[in-house]
Design an enzyme around this catalytic site. Structure first.
Site, PDB file in Angstrom:
ATOM      1  N   HIS A  72       0.999  -1.185   0.079  1.00 34.74           N
ATOM      2  CA  HIS A  72       0.036  -0.033   0.009  1.00 34.74           C
ATOM      3  C   HIS A  72       0.891   1.276  -0.095  1.00 34.74           C
ATOM      4  O   HIS A  72       0.297   2.325  -0.215  1.00 34.74           O
ATOM      5  CB  HIS A  72      -1.113   0.013   1.322  1.00 34.74           C
ATOM      6  CG  HIS A  72      -0.409   0.321   2.528  1.00 34.74           C
ATOM      7  ND1 HIS A  72       0.107  -0.865   3.338  1.00 34.74           N
ATOM      8  CD2 HIS A  72      -0.284   1.504   3.219  1.00 34.74           C
ATOM      9  CE1 HIS A  72       0.366  -0.227   4.490  1.00 34.74           C
ATOM     10  NE2 HIS A  72       0.254   1.108   4.419  1.00 34.74           N
ATOM     11  N   ASP A 117      -0.037  -7.538   1.513  1.00 31.22           N
ATOM     12  CA  ASP A 117       0.477  -6.128   1.786  1.00 31.22           C
ATOM     13  C   ASP A 117       2.093  -6.473   1.705  1.00 31.22           C
ATOM     14  O   ASP A 117       2.795  -6.009   2.626  1.00 31.22           O
ATOM     15  CB  ASP A 117       0.093  -5.609   2.967  1.00 31.22           C
ATOM     16  CG  ASP A 117       0.251  -4.057   2.947  1.00 31.22           C
ATOM     17  OD1 ASP A 117       0.503  -3.543   1.757  1.00 31.22           O
ATOM     18  OD2 ASP A 117      -0.326  -3.530   3.826  1.00 31.22           O
ATOM     19  N   GLN A 204       0.962   5.940  12.127  1.00 30.44           N
ATOM     20  CA  GLN A 204       1.184   6.252  10.709  1.00 30.44           C
ATOM     21  C   GLN A 204       2.498   6.873  10.350  1.00 30.44           C
ATOM     22  O   GLN A 204       2.907   7.506  11.025  1.00 30.44           O
ATOM     23  CB  GLN A 204       0.216   7.342  10.135  1.00 30.44           C
ATOM     24  CG  GLN A 204      -1.480   7.292  10.178  1.00 30.44           C
ATOM     25  CD  GLN A 204      -2.101   7.252  11.568  1.00 30.44           C
ATOM     26  OE1 GLN A 204      -1.453   7.601  12.521  1.00 30.44           O
ATOM     27  NE2 GLN A 204      -3.108   6.368  11.819  1.00 30.44           N
ATOM     28  N   GLY A 205       2.994   6.297   9.177  1.00 27.44           N
ATOM     29  CA  GLY A 205       4.245   6.505   8.831  1.00 27.44           C
ATOM     30  C   GLY A 205       5.226   5.323   9.178  1.00 27.44           C
ATOM     31  O   GLY A 205       6.482   5.335   8.481  1.00 27.44           O
ATOM     32  N   ASP A 206       4.867   4.343   9.422  1.00 30.43           N
ATOM     33  CA  ASP A 206       5.703   3.182   9.861  1.00 30.43           C
ATOM     34  C   ASP A 206       5.167   2.062   8.813  1.00 30.43           C
ATOM     35  O   ASP A 206       5.968   1.154   8.787  1.00 30.43           O
ATOM     36  CB  ASP A 206       5.332   2.671  11.476  1.00 30.43           C
ATOM     37  CG  ASP A 206       5.822   3.507  12.332  1.00 30.43           C
ATOM     38  OD1 ASP A 206       6.795   4.144  12.161  1.00 30.43           O
ATOM     39  OD2 ASP A 206       5.061   3.833  13.631  1.00 30.43           O
ATOM     40  N   SER A 207       4.281   2.502   8.152  1.00 28.86           N
ATOM     41  CA  SER A 207       4.053   1.568   7.116  1.00 28.86           C
ATOM     42  C   SER A 207       5.030   0.824   6.313  1.00 28.86           C
ATOM     43  O   SER A 207       5.930   1.684   5.937  1.00 28.86           O
ATOM     44  CB  SER A 207       2.829   2.080   6.118  1.00 28.86           C
ATOM     45  OG  SER A 207       1.692   1.996   6.778  1.00 28.86           O
TER      46      SER A 207
END
Length: 258
Positions: A72, A117, A204-207
């Protein structure tokens, strides 16, 4: 509900929950920020395989010239020179940072927003740092895991300058399904976090960043890829990660084509 939850993956704000597990904030969910507790700053060189990607995601060096991240985080497969990988530092503003452009992206075949993913990013040149081996079976899908990233330290917060790390315990499929129901894909995803108390998670931002632990020989091994979740570090909602061992053979085959 699945598409709603996964629409807000842990990209671009993944953070740190102290890396707190990258929790996805579903549209319409309460936006009240929740601090992630338990994360600490990583030491320089502690996780040399960690990579920061310019689109606001994390990743790990699968090979010296290939980064493993989340599907993603990228837009399809093909030639791509728009991504910059930053490695070799915990401080993104350090003059010692190694920065390399991408040349190609390979998104997991069949990825449609739910499961599968993972993605690979080919780099223009090798980065001379240790790589992170991936799990090829479920032997290490248990115990306590380490997560790390430059994502938000609070739900809805800003991404971080310094790499943060935290420890999160394994959560069974049954317990994770109690939180997410049919949104969870047990055969492709693994959960971790403090279900009862919350407070430690990715954000958020660690994806795309790795979830890893030590193997029997004492070496780091990646068992998960930061994927999604509800909010960040909320009680009752563990972080959801791609189960690396499920896709290990596909990842290896794909890497060989880059």
């Amino acid at each position: 509900m699945k598409q709603l939850l996964r629409a807000v993956k842990r990209c671009s704000v993944i953070a740190a929950v102290a890396l707190a597990a990258v929790s996805l904030q579903p549209a319409g969910a309460s936006a009240a920020p929740q601090p992630v507790v338990g994360g600490t700053r990583a030491a320089q060189g502690e996780f040399p395989f960690m990579v920061r990607l310019s689109m606001g995601c994390g990743g790990a060096l699968y090979a010296k010239d290939i980064v493993l991240t989340a599907a993603h985080c990228v837009n399809g497969s093909g030639n791509n020179t728009s991504i910059t990988a930053t490695a070799g530092v915990v401080d993104l503003q350090s003059s010692s940072a190694i920065k390399v452009k991408s040349t190609k992206v390979l998104q997991a075949p069949g990825y449609n927003g739910a499961g599968k993913d993972w993605a690979l990013i080919k780099l223009a040149k090798p980065i001379d740092l240790p790589t992170l081996k991936i799990a090829t079976n479920t032997a290490y899908n248990n115990g306590d895991f380490t997560v790390a990233g430059w994502g938000a330290a609070t739900e809805g917060g800003s991404q971080q300058r310094y790499l943060l790390k935290a420890s999160v315990p394994f959560v069974s499929d049954a317990e994770c399904q109690a939180a997410y129901g049919s949104d969870l894909i047990p055969g492709e995803e693994i959960c971790a976090g403090l279900v009862d108390t919350g407070g430690v998670d990715t954000c958020q931002g660690d994806s795309g960043g790795p979830m890893f632990r030590k193997d029997n020989a004492g070496a780091w091994i990646q068992v998960g890829i930061v994927s999604w979740g509800q909010g960040c570090a909320r009680p009752g909602y563990p972080g959801v990660y791609s189960e690396v061992s499920t896709f290990a053979a596909q990842i290896a085959s794909a890497a060989a084509t880059l």
